[in-house]
Scaffold this motif. Structure first.
Motif, PDB file in Angstrom:
ATOM      1  N   ALA A 164       8.390  10.232  51.555  1.00  8.73           N
ATOM      2  CA  ALA A 164       9.672  10.117  50.617  1.00  8.73           C
ATOM      3  C   ALA A 164      10.639  11.209  51.197  1.00  8.73           C
ATOM      4  N   VAL A 165      11.780  10.576  51.772  1.00  6.61           N
ATOM      5  CA  VAL A 165      12.925  11.412  52.184  1.00  6.61           C
ATOM      6  C   VAL A 165      14.206  11.246  51.382  1.00  6.61           C
ATOM      7  N   GLN A 166      14.871  12.351  51.078  1.00  5.52           N
ATOM      8  CA  GLN A 166      16.046  12.154  50.326  1.00  5.52           C
ATOM      9  C   GLN A 166      17.163  12.526  51.320  1.00  5.52           C
ATOM     10  N   PHE A 167      17.888  11.126  51.546  1.00  9.99           N
ATOM     11  CA  PHE A 167      19.180  11.069  52.560  1.00  9.99           C
ATOM     12  C   PHE A 167      20.134  11.416  51.513  1.00  9.99           C
ATOM     13  N   ALA A 168      21.568  11.368  52.229  1.00  8.76           N
ATOM     14  CA  ALA A 168      22.923  11.583  51.482  1.00  8.76           C
ATOM     15  C   ALA A 168      23.085  10.348  50.659  1.00  8.76           C
ATOM     16  N   ALA A 169      22.642   9.176  51.384  1.00  9.54           N
ATOM     17  CA  ALA A 169      22.986   8.062  50.569  1.00  9.54           C
ATOM     18  C   ALA A 169      21.983   7.800  49.452  1.00  9.54           C
ATOM     19  N   GLY A 170      20.644   8.529  49.552  1.00 11.66           N
ATOM     20  CA  GLY A 170      19.964   8.212  48.403  1.00 11.66           C
ATOM     21  C   GLY A 170      18.349   8.392  48.980  1.00 11.66           C
ATOM     22  N   ARG A 171      17.355   8.060  48.224  1.00  6.97           N
ATOM     23  CA  ARG A 171      16.095   8.538  48.421  1.00  6.97           C
ATOM     24  C   ARG A 171      15.606   7.190  49.379  1.00  6.97           C
ATOM     25  N   SER A 172      14.670   7.513  50.268  1.00  4.52           N
ATOM     26  CA  SER A 172      14.226   6.216  50.909  1.00  4.52           C
ATOM     27  C   SER A 172      12.618   6.775  51.263  1.00  4.52           C
ATOM     28  N   VAL A 173      11.797   5.889  51.467  1.00  4.07           N
ATOM     29  CA  VAL A 173      10.400   5.843  52.058  1.00  4.07           C
ATOM     30  C   VAL A 173      10.323   5.454  53.383  1.00  4.07           C
ATOM     31  N   ILE A 174      10.117   6.442  54.300  1.00  6.62           N
ATOM     32  CA  ILE A 174       9.887   6.084  55.620  1.00  6.62           C
ATOM     33  C   ILE A 174       8.346   5.923  55.991  1.00  6.62           C
ATOM     34  N   GLY A 175       7.839   4.909  56.885  1.00 10.83           N
ATOM     35  CA  GLY A 175       6.429   4.847  57.020  1.00 10.83           C
ATOM     36  C   GLY A 175       6.067   4.163  58.463  1.00 10.83           C
ATOM     37  N   VAL A 176       4.654   4.323  58.779  1.00  9.09           N
ATOM     38  CA  VAL A 176       4.021   3.621  59.777  1.00  9.09           C
ATOM     39  C   VAL A 176       2.972   3.093  59.341  1.00  9.09           C
ATOM     40  N   GLU A 177       2.844   1.627  59.864  1.00  2.29           N
ATOM     41  CA  GLU A 177       1.745   0.941  59.385  1.00  2.29           C
ATOM     42  C   GLU A 177       0.757   0.886  60.611  1.00  2.29           C
ATOM     43  N   LEU A 178      -0.607   1.171  60.276  1.00  2.00           N
ATOM     44  CA  LEU A 178      -1.541   1.262  61.448  1.00  2.00           C
ATOM     45  C   LEU A 178      -2.669   0.351  61.276  1.00  2.00           C
ATOM     46  N   ASP A 179      -2.969  -0.331  62.383  1.00  5.54           N
ATOM     47  CA  ASP A 179      -3.984  -1.391  62.461  1.00  5.54           C
ATOM     48  C   ASP A 179      -5.429  -0.610  62.283  1.00  5.54           C
ATOM     49  N   TRP A 180      -6.067  -1.085  61.392  1.00  3.46           N
ATOM     50  CA  TRP A 180      -7.281  -0.478  61.038  1.00  3.46           C
ATOM     51  C   TRP A 180      -8.596  -1.393  61.128  1.00  3.46           C
ATOM     52  N   SER A 181      -8.368  -2.229  62.013  1.00  4.25           N
ATOM     53  CA  SER A 181      -9.263  -3.529  62.046  1.00  4.25           C
ATOM     54  C   SER A 181     -10.530  -3.127  63.121  1.00  4.25           C
ATOM     55  N   ALA A 182     -10.258  -2.278  63.811  1.00  6.50           N
ATOM     56  CA  ALA A 182     -11.272  -1.970  64.886  1.00  6.50           C
ATOM     57  C   ALA A 182     -12.586  -1.411  64.277  1.00  6.50           C
ATOM     58  N   LEU A 183     -13.652  -1.836  64.936  1.00 11.27           N
ATOM     59  CA  LEU A 183     -15.011  -1.537  64.277  1.00 11.27           C
ATOM     60  C   LEU A 183     -15.138  -0.034  64.836  1.00 11.27           C
ATOM     61  N   GLY A 184     -15.938   0.805  63.703  1.00  5.17           N
ATOM     62  CA  GLY A 184     -16.176   2.315  64.037  1.00  5.17           C
ATOM     63  C   GLY A 184     -15.186   3.245  63.454  1.00  5.17           C
ATOM     64  N   LEU A 185     -14.193   2.527  63.039  1.00  6.94           N
ATOM     65  CA  LEU A 185     -12.911   3.580  62.508  1.00  6.94           C
ATOM     66  C   LEU A 185     -13.471   4.031  61.030  1.00  6.94           C
ATOM     67  N   PRO A 186     -13.155   5.292  60.672  1.00 10.82           N
ATOM     68  CA  PRO A 186     -13.699   5.926  59.437  1.00 10.82           C
ATOM     69  C   PRO A 186     -12.709   5.150  58.209  1.00 10.82           C
ATOM     70  N   TRP A 187     -13.575   5.190  57.362  1.00 13.18           N
ATOM     71  CA  TRP A 187     -12.957   4.367  55.970  1.00 13.18           C
ATOM     72  C   TRP A 187     -13.079   5.935  55.029  1.00 13.18           C
ATOM     73  N   PRO A 188     -12.012   5.888  54.126  1.00  8.90           N
ATOM     74  CA  PRO A 188     -12.360   7.098  53.211  1.00  8.90           C
ATOM     75  C   PRO A 188     -13.285   6.892  52.205  1.00  8.90           C
ATOM     76  N   ALA A 189     -13.751   7.381  51.554  1.00 10.69           N
ATOM     77  CA  ALA A 189     -15.020   7.456  50.701  1.00 10.69           C
ATOM     78  C   ALA A 189     -14.519   6.563  49.480  1.00 10.69           C
ATOM     79  N   GLY A 190     -15.496   5.640  48.959  1.00 11.51           N
ATOM     80  CA  GLY A 190     -15.024   4.958  47.782  1.00 11.51           C
ATOM     81  C   GLY A 190     -14.544   5.535  46.435  1.00 11.51           C
ATOM     82  N   ASP A 191     -13.916   4.783  45.539  1.00 17.82           N
ATOM     83  CA  ASP A 191     -13.354   5.435  44.574  1.00 17.82           C
ATOM     84  C   ASP A 191     -14.259   5.861  43.380  1.00 17.82           C
TER      85      ASP A 191
END
Length: 775
Positions: A748-775
């Protein structure tokens, strides 16, 4: 039609029925007519007392009147034709004797008796039931009367007048009256019989119709001996509608006629056979359940030999034995219920009625020892006994319950293969074994199970919803010294009951204290709607679900499924735990209870649980150690994207255009796209694609453009807003735009025109990638 029926009157059976029917009709008429004659005789006595001359004692004449009155009173009690005729003959003889006493001493006795000699036979003629009675009674009457008159010398012309009255008027008229009335009664009886037969007969098959069958059955049940055994067979032609629809009603009618002929040929004269309606038939047989089942199997085989244009006819059968005090309709309902089970279990078979709920307990009889234990119970060629498999609470790391599993044993103790023990037997009640198993398990559980453990009893849906079984099972539980609160009824995944019926039945069992479980969720007929309507206390997941993974990533789906069931208010048992890895997954997925060969095999004796306690404890240790490691792996994988995202934010705040600000980040290997969302979660400007952007996802083309959507409901947006200035990584989720598992890193970034959320979406479909521990 009537003339044909008349010809059959010579049949002794029909003639007897006609005479018995005439007796019913004639009895009231004869009583009134003969009573009137008694009154007339008393008037005759009174008239005689007004005439002078020597007379017979009044007591004698009144005695005759008394005897006549007694004979009149005997008429309503005459139950046989011959007794009725004998009363009439005696009546006329007493009447003649009374007239003789009354006319003794008068100057012209002929004037007193001649009218009676003509009138009495004429009036009596219609009352005689049979010609034999008429001839006998009339001849004896005239013989006695003529003997009365023979002592008086009379002129020739007077004798002519007497014989004219008797021979020319009295005899012919009485004969005409008798035979005319006899013919009228006979024709009326034949017509009545014909109409009754038409009303009681199915015109197509010639069998009894439903009304006649029920009426005859009621008479048989009401008039039967207390120990008489009577059974009903209900049958229905399979797929009969298709026969009419495809080949016409003429073919269907012929099939019905052929089935009726089979029923008539295979049953005896004592059996009642009826076409109940449509393609349904019924047989009432004087026999027990076993004999009726044998007949039903014979009928099934004979019907299966009847050809139809596309093969052979088949029929399904339901058989029930009459129980003392029940009506024919209740008996037929039980046979019909068995017929429905025959239909649902594949057609062309015979099913017996369901046993009374308490019969499971009664069948065991002396098998119950004083302490309530049942080691084995005889069942067909083998014995029934119980094996128990433990269920463990993973959090408590201890045994909390045991599932009772039915086993069959030979005389030498060897186990009967399950395929033999549970093989379907079309001619028996499938629920009988189920109910017998409950009594066996309950008796064994009292002594074998720990005092604080649950007993899981498997129960078929059809048994579960059976009327009155909740009350009866509670009685059995208490009879063996257990409390219903310790029993969990585990509804098997099976046909045999609607969800609505099971929901209503569950409420009845809960009133007694039983807990409800649903077995094998995730297999066969089970579904979420079934759970939400039955509302079980416990859900047992099918063993395959512990090994099920999501498409593409091979991540287990068990944690999310358990979370869903917990939110619905249900505890979760996972079955089929066979390896340490599966046990670890069950613990990590927050499963409440576990069951499987790793934790304990089914056995007649309860095994010590200490080694299993250590195994569960080890699984908790593995998870505790692995959780931090898993988190570290995940964090290390997303950290470069966090750094890149913070750098892009600094560039945007410095006034760098979007494409240049995201240039470095968009070249990262897993980057699908970089984006900016406004304060309402809508995308600002175009996204900046990365190397993973053009991966598979064309099938989601209608929702592939993220600029059409609003994303402020997503966790990655909400978490970034809650922690402004912090780069937040989301858990993996299924991207609506790409259709792949993804991870979003947002800031979340506060610009002069107001607050925005910048982000990057990552492909997590490859086998072997670590997943966070369950809830």
């Amino acid at each position: 039609m009537l003339s044909n029926s008349t010809q059959h009157l010579s049949d002794s059976g029909l003639r007897d029925r006609f005479h018995r029917r005439s007796l019913e009709h004639q009895r009231p008429l004869s009583t009134v007519t003969m009573a009137f004659t008694v009154v007339a005789f008393l008037c005759f006595v009174g008239a005689r007392n007004l005439v002078g001359g020597p007379a017979a004692p009044l007591a004698y004449r009144l005695t005759c009147a008394l005897v006549l009155a007694l004979l009149v009173l005997a008429i309503p009690r005459a139950r046989t034709i011959w007794l009725f005729g004998a009363i009439g003959i005696v009546y006329l003889q007493v009447l003649v004797a009374g007239m003789a006493l009354n006319v003794a001493g008068v100057e012209a006795p002929l004037l007193w008796v001649l009218p009676a000699l003509a009138v009495i036979p004429i009036c009596a003629a219609p009352l005689w039931l049979t010609p034999t009675h008429f001839f006998t009674g009339t001849v004896l009457f005239y013989a006695a009367a003529l003997a009365l008159l023979s002592g008086e010398p009379r002129p020739h012309d007077v004798n002519v007048v007497v014989w004219m009255w008797i021979a020319a008027i009295g005899m012919p008229t009485s004969a005409v009256f008798h035979f005319g009335f006899y013919r009228f009664r006979r024709n009326h009886f034949l017509l009545e019989s014909q109409l009754a037969q038409l009303a009681a007969t199915d015109p197509l098959t010639g069998l009894q119709n439903r009304r006649a069958f029920v009426k005859q059955a009621e008479r048989r049940l009401d008039g039967g001996a207390p120990d008489e055994r009577i059974s009903a067979i209900f049958l229905d032609i399979d797929s009969f509608k298709s026969l009419n629809d495809r080949f016409g009603h003429a073919v269907g009618d012929h099939a019905l006629y052929q089935v009726a002929q089979v029923l008539m040929e295979e049953t005896s004269a004592e059996d009642s056979v009826s076409r109940i309606g449509g393609e349904e038939f019924a047989v009432l047989r004087r026999d027990g359940l076993a004999g009726a089942l044998h007949l039903a199997e014979r009928l099934r085989g004979a019907i299966a030999a009847i050809e139809r244009p596309d093969g052979h006819l088949t029929a399904s059968f339901g058989v029930a034995e009459h129980r003392r005090g029940e009506s024919i309709m209740v008996l037929l309902d039980r046979a019909d219920e068995a017929l429905l089970r025959a239909k649902h279990s594949g057609r062309n078979r015979v099913c017996a009625e369901r046993a009374l709920p308490l019969e499971a307990l009664q069948l065991l009889g002396d098998d119950f020892a004083a302490d309530g234990e049942v080691r084995r119970h005889r069942w067909e060629e083998y014995y029934l006994t119980s094996h128990f498999q433990p269920l463990y609470s993973l959090s408590h790391q201890k045994q909390v319950g045991f599932e009772a599993l039915l086993r069959g044993e030979q005389d030498d103790g060897t186990l009967v293969p399950p395929v033999v023990l549970f093989a379907p037997k079309p001619s028996s009640d499938e629920g009988a074994l189920d109910r017998a198993s409950h009594a066996v398990h309950l008796g064994n559980a009292r002594k074998s199970l720990p005092a604080d453990a649950w007993l899981f009893l498997n129960i078929l849906p059809a048994t579960f919803i059976a009327e009155g079984y909740a009350d009866q099972l509670a009685k059995i539980v208490r009879a063996v010294g257990l409390d219903p609160e310790r029993v969990i009824l585990e509804i098997l995944e099976s046909h045999g009951g609607s969800v609505d019926d099971m929901s209503r039945a569950a409420a009845l069992y809960r009133e007694h204290g039983f807990l409800i479980a649903v077995d094998d969720f995730g297999a066969g007929q089970s579904n979420l709607d079934r759970l939400l309507r039955i509302r079980p206390d416990i859900v047992k997941l099918d063993g395959e679900l512990i090994r099920a993974t999501s498409h593409g990533t091979e991540q287990p789906i068990l944690p999310k499924l358990v979370s869903l069931l917990h939110q619905a208010g249900m505890l979760v048992v996972v079955e089929g735990v066979e390896t340490t890895e599966e046990l670890i997954l069950a613990v990590e997925s927050n499963v409440d209870f576990a069951q499987g060969y790793l934790l304990g095999r089914p056995a007649a004796e309860i095994a010590p649980p200490e080694s299993v306690h250590r195994r569960i404890d080890d699984a908790f240790d593995v998870i505790a150690q692995g959780r931090a490691h898993q988190h570290a792996l995940f964090e290390s994988e997303v950290e470069p994207y966090r750094v890149g995202l913070r750098a892009a934010a600094d560039s945007l705040l410095a006034g760098v255009v979007m494409d240049d600000a995201f240039a470095a980040l968009s070249r990262f290997e897993r980057c699908i796209s970089c984006f900016i969302l406004d304060d309402s979660g809508r995308q600002v400007g175009p996204e900046v694609p990365g190397p993973a952007h053009n991966s598979k996802g064309a099938s989601l083309h209608p929702v592939a453009n993220p600029r059409d959507a609003r994303w402020d409901h997503r966790p990655y947006f909400r978490n970034a807003v809650l922690l402004p200035g912090v780069a937040v990584a989301s858990n993996p989720y299924l991207s609506l735009a790409s259709g792949r598992p993804c991870v979003a890193v947002t800031l979340a970034v506060q610009f002069a025109a107001g607050r925005s959320v910048i982000g990057v979406e990552l492909d997590w479909s490859a086998l072997g990638l670590p997943w966070p521990a369950g809830d």
